[in-house]
Scaffold this motif. Structure first.
Motif, mmCIF file in Angstrom:
data_model
loop_
_atom_site.group_PDB
_atom_site.id
_atom_site.type_symbol
_atom_site.label_atom_id
_atom_site.label_comp_id
_atom_site.label_asym_id
_atom_site.label_seq_id
_atom_site.Cartn_x
_atom_site.Cartn_y
_atom_site.Cartn_z
ATOM 1 N N LEU A 145 -26.493 -24.901 -1.976
ATOM 2 C CA LEU A 145 -26.262 -24.234 -0.550
ATOM 3 C C LEU A 145 -24.899 -23.396 -0.802
ATOM 4 N N LEU A 146 -24.041 -23.897 -1.353
ATOM 5 C CA LEU A 146 -22.713 -23.131 -1.641
ATOM 6 C C LEU A 146 -23.159 -21.774 -2.247
ATOM 7 N N LYS A 147 -23.777 -22.110 -3.422
ATOM 8 C CA LYS A 147 -24.316 -20.739 -4.149
ATOM 9 C C LYS A 147 -24.996 -19.745 -3.154
ATOM 10 N N SER A 148 -25.906 -20.244 -2.297
ATOM 11 C CA SER A 148 -26.439 -19.269 -1.393
ATOM 12 C C SER A 148 -25.376 -18.755 -0.403
ATOM 13 N N ALA A 149 -24.725 -19.608 0.113
ATOM 14 C CA ALA A 149 -23.563 -19.115 1.030
ATOM 15 C C ALA A 149 -22.646 -17.976 0.325
ATOM 16 N N GLU A 150 -22.392 -18.127 -1.093
ATOM 17 C CA GLU A 150 -21.404 -17.311 -1.693
ATOM 18 C C GLU A 150 -22.342 -15.997 -1.811
ATOM 19 N N TRP A 151 -23.682 -16.142 -2.077
ATOM 20 C CA TRP A 151 -24.490 -14.677 -2.264
ATOM 21 C C TRP A 151 -24.326 -14.089 -1.030
#
Length: 415
Positions: A145-151
């Motif tokens: 979820l953090l990687k998606s938010a960063e994207w």
């Protein structure tokens, strides 16, 4: 002969055990987990009904000709939609979302839909996590979820910054359901920690509403960001397991909780919804209980419907009480102070429970426990009230680090 005489007793015990399991796992209807929480008011609950419809609108292919609109419509002016992205445009990094300039309510909204059962990319995001894999701001967060938010942050930072600077009186709101709720939670935290990228926006202007969220942040972060993040839960049941509070890597529902209750034990059918709210530390839906209504309670369609019913009941009560507009404004001001005080008490409760930040062997095995114990801290925070380096910290020391005193003598959370 005596052995055979004992069989009926064993059968009775077995039947009672099965009945208890069915009660706890399938028939339990919740309602008591939040019985000591305060009642939500119409003014604080209004954004929840509105944003739930915005999330539903993301599912539409054509907002000019909607197919699945709830009664009363989505409340969206298609001309105010700034941007829309589908799975192809997000490359499967995140679920589809929209950016909407809500000129009526002076709000800049980024809304993300929930998990698509037919999309492998959504499952990859959800399953991309191991216990204690990723640290953030002194706590632990869900890696995928953090990687998606960063994207999303990198993709839409410039658009959001321009909107924030062009409309200095507007709030910046992130809303999502299920998987999308976890993404917007991490996105709001990233924005709150990188406010300089958004024209130094005030922390008070940043809001997040997570509907039926996935467990995505550790307990210390869930409490600390309760001034920004709000979670909305419909009926879902939980049981308290105190030993799990001692594992700092365990993930929880984020922020302030709004619990919509439509069923109660030993009562058939539904009754007028009641909404209770708090910033709990223990009792934060630590362990979900299987229920025959778990799928429907998780649905954004039902959440929107019950939220609207609850909001209408709140408005009717206020109408009956005939509250003058001046008193309503005073109530909103006092409500903000009450929330700030409740947030402070929650932080105090977290310190009192002495939840450590050190590694603790886990007994529940939700994630892989053999890897990621030294997960990289992607973004070091300024503080962590559970830091093992500081050890046990007094409440007075915590207050000095987390709060300032304004001109009227009230304690306010530091930005």
């Amino acid at each position: 002969m005596s052995v055979f005489c004992g069989f009926p007793i064993i059968e009775c015990v077995y039947c009672l055990g099965c009945a208890r399991w069915v009660w706890k796992k399938c028939l339990y209807t919740a309602g008591r987990e939040s019985e000591n929480w305060g009642l939500a008011s119409a003014s604080e609950f209004e954004p929840i009904t509105r944003l739930s419809r915005f999330i539903l609108a993301v599912y539409e292919d054509d907002l000019q000709n909607p197919i699945w609109a709830p009664p009363g419509g989505y409340g969206i002016n298609p001309d105010w939609v700034v941007l829309r992205k589908n799975y192809e445009e997000t490359e499967g990094r995140v679920s589809p979302y929209i950016i909407y300039l809500d000129q009526k309510n002076e709000d800049i909204v980024l809304a993300i839909r929930g998990l698509n059962l037919g999309k492998e990319s959504d499952y990859l995001v959800l399953l991309d996590d191991k216990l204690g894999q990723t640290k953030f701001d002194g706590g632990y967060v869900h890696n995928g979820l953090l990687k998606s938010a960063e994207w999303v942050l990198e993709a839409e930072c410039e658009i959001l910054r321009e909107l924030v600077e062009r409309h200095p009186n507007y709030t910046l709101t992130f809303a999502g359901h299920s998987l999308g709720a976890g993404v917007v939670t991490l996105l709001a935290m990233l924005v709150a920690k990188n406010r300089e990228r958004f024209g130094n926006i005030d922390r008070e202007r940043i809001r997040c509403f997570a509907f039926a969220p996935t467990r995505c942040i550790s307990l210390n972060l869930a409490v600390r960001y309760a001034d920004v993040i709000n979670s909305v839960v419909l009926q879902d049941t939980c049981t308290l397991e105190e030993n799990m509070l001692q594992d700092p890597r365990r993930l929880y529902a984020p922020g302030r909780l709004y619990h919509i209750i439509v069923r109660q034990p030993f009562r058939f059918g539904k009754f007028p919804p009641v909404v209770r709210t708090a910033v709990p530390v223990d009792g934060r839906f630590e362990h979900m209980v299987l229920s025959c209504n778990i799928l429907s309670d998780h649905s954004i369609v039902l959440i929107e419907r019950e939220s609207q019913r609850a909001f209408e009941i709140m408005l009717e009560k206020e109408k009956i009480m005939d509250i003058p507009p001046t008193q309503r404004m005073e109530r909103q001001t006092s409500l903000a102070k009450e929330h700030s005080e409740e947030h402070r008490v929650a932080l105090q409760r977290a310190v009192a429970l002495d939840v450590p930040d050190a590694y603790w062997p886990s007994a529940y095995g939700t994630f892989d426990e053999t890897e990621g114990r030294d997960g990289a801290d992607r973004s070091h925070g300024e503080y962590s009230f559970m830091s093992s380096e500081r050890g046990r910290e007094s409440w007075d020391g915590l207050v000095v680090r987390l709060f300032d005193t304004d001109e009227s003598g009230h304690m306010v959370l530091k930005p």
